[in-house]
Design an enzyme around this catalytic site. Structure first.
Site, mmCIF file in Angstrom:
data_model
loop_
_atom_site.group_PDB
_atom_site.id
_atom_site.type_symbol
_atom_site.label_atom_id
_atom_site.label_comp_id
_atom_site.label_asym_id
_atom_site.label_seq_id
_atom_site.Cartn_x
_atom_site.Cartn_y
_atom_site.Cartn_z
ATOM 1 N N CYS A 69 1.100 -1.341 0.125
ATOM 2 C CA CYS A 69 0.420 -0.203 -0.080
ATOM 3 C C CYS A 69 1.127 1.512 -0.447
ATOM 4 C CB CYS A 69 -0.909 -0.261 1.262
ATOM 5 S SG CYS A 69 -1.690 1.421 1.472
ATOM 6 N N CYS A 180 -1.303 3.662 -6.474
ATOM 7 C CA CYS A 180 -1.539 3.363 -5.417
ATOM 8 C C CYS A 180 -2.000 1.524 -5.634
ATOM 9 C CB CYS A 180 -3.039 3.523 -5.273
ATOM 10 S SG CYS A 180 -4.430 3.677 -4.465
HETATM 11 N N1 DGL Z 1 -4.050 0.352 -1.939
HETATM 12 C C1 DGL Z 1 -3.765 1.531 -1.338
HETATM 13 C C2 DGL Z 1 -2.427 2.049 -1.878
HETATM 14 O O1 DGL Z 1 -1.194 1.793 -2.234
HETATM 15 C C3 DGL Z 1 -4.598 2.132 -0.702
HETATM 16 C C4 DGL Z 1 -5.683 2.635 -1.030
HETATM 17 C C5 DGL Z 1 -6.632 4.042 0.101
HETATM 18 O O2 DGL Z 1 -7.032 2.873 0.963
HETATM 19 O O3 DGL Z 1 -7.053 4.791 0.148
HETATM 20 O O4 DGL Z 1 -2.008 3.979 -1.843
#
Ligand code: DGL
Length: 253
Positions: A69, A180
């Site tokens: 993430c 993301c």
């Molecule tokens: N998948 C996450 C990222 O890479 C977070 C997305 C979220 O929860 O807003 O930033």
């Protein structure tokens, strides 16, 4: 066992690359579905969640942690490393460096959550690796939630993707960084808008290569996968085929 986590489903795009690179390793994937999305939450909340998940995975014997993430990495990877000095931690950061190296037009864009877009870590990444190119940072509120709800065909999402990406292409951007992990699942939608005007930059394979280098004996397990979630674990299981990851289901045990 290798622990991998995200706010929700997005990190499954990284998990798929990890499993390709380390097919015999055992993985525990944790989705923080009770708190998704992270992108519009405070730094304090994200940091608290990252530390709690790190604890959960360490208690279950994970010897290596992958923060799948960008938002959690930008906000809390240092705190996680400090809390578990004996456990190596691999973070995920937007592919600013490869995009800046490969651009022909000298203009790149980063699509990210609001939290990542506003983070000091992203500013430093741009300063350190993209000083010589023009970087457009585009926050994309709501995109991760669409992925989370498996609304990949929603016309409202398609319209928002077009509205955000076309102006970037008109500015001459030729590399678009997926900042993301949820956005990997929007690649077909993005590709439709981008055509051959730009390349999408996803770091999942690079993260998998780095994890492979650090895995040591953890590379040699029995190829098992555990899925944990802070809410609705059934949704996580049901999402696998919907995200074209049905092949991961065979590893569940
Ligand atoms: N998948 C996450 C990222 O890479 C977070 C997305 C979220 O929860 O807003 O930033």
């Amino acid at each position: 066992m290798i622990g991998v986590f995200d706010s929700g489903l997005g990190g499954l795009s990284v998990l798929a690359a990890l499993i390709d690179a380390l097919p015999r390793a055992d993985f525990c994937y944790y989705a923080d579905t009770a708190h998704v999305p992270y992108g519009n939450k405070s730094d304090e909340l994200i940091q608290g969640r990252v530390l709690a998940i790190g604890e959960h995975l360490a208690e279950r014997g994970c010897g290596l942690l992958v923060v799948a993430c960008n938002t959690a990495t930008a906000t809390a990877v240092q705190a996680l490393r400090a809390a578990h000095p004996g456990i190596p931690v691999v973070g995920v950061e937007p592919g600013i460096k490869p995009a800046a190296q490969e651009t022909q037009s000298g203009r790149i864009a980063v699509l990210a959550t609001e939290a990542t877009a506003n983070s000091q870590r992203l500013k430093h990444l741009i300063r350190d690796h993209a000083g010589h190119v023009e970087v457009f940072v585009e926050p994309c509120p709501g995109w991760a939630t669409h992925v989370e709800m498996l609304q990949l065909d929603d016309p409202a999402l398609a319209a928002d993707v077009r509205a955000r990406v076309e102006p970037l292409l008109d500015k001459g951007v030729d590399r678009i960084v997926l900042g993301c992990t949820h956005y990997s699942f929007l690649a077909p939608l993005l590709q439709e808008v981008v055509g051959n005007r730009a390349h999408l930059v996803d770091v999942a394979d690079a993260v998998a290569r780095q994890t492979h280098r650090m895995a040591g004996r953890l590379a040699h397990g029995s190829g098992r996968l555990l899925l944990h979630a802070s809410a609705h674990p059934d949704h996580l299981h049901a999402a696998l085929p919907r995200l074209n990851l049905g092949r991961l289901a065979a590893r569940l045990g």
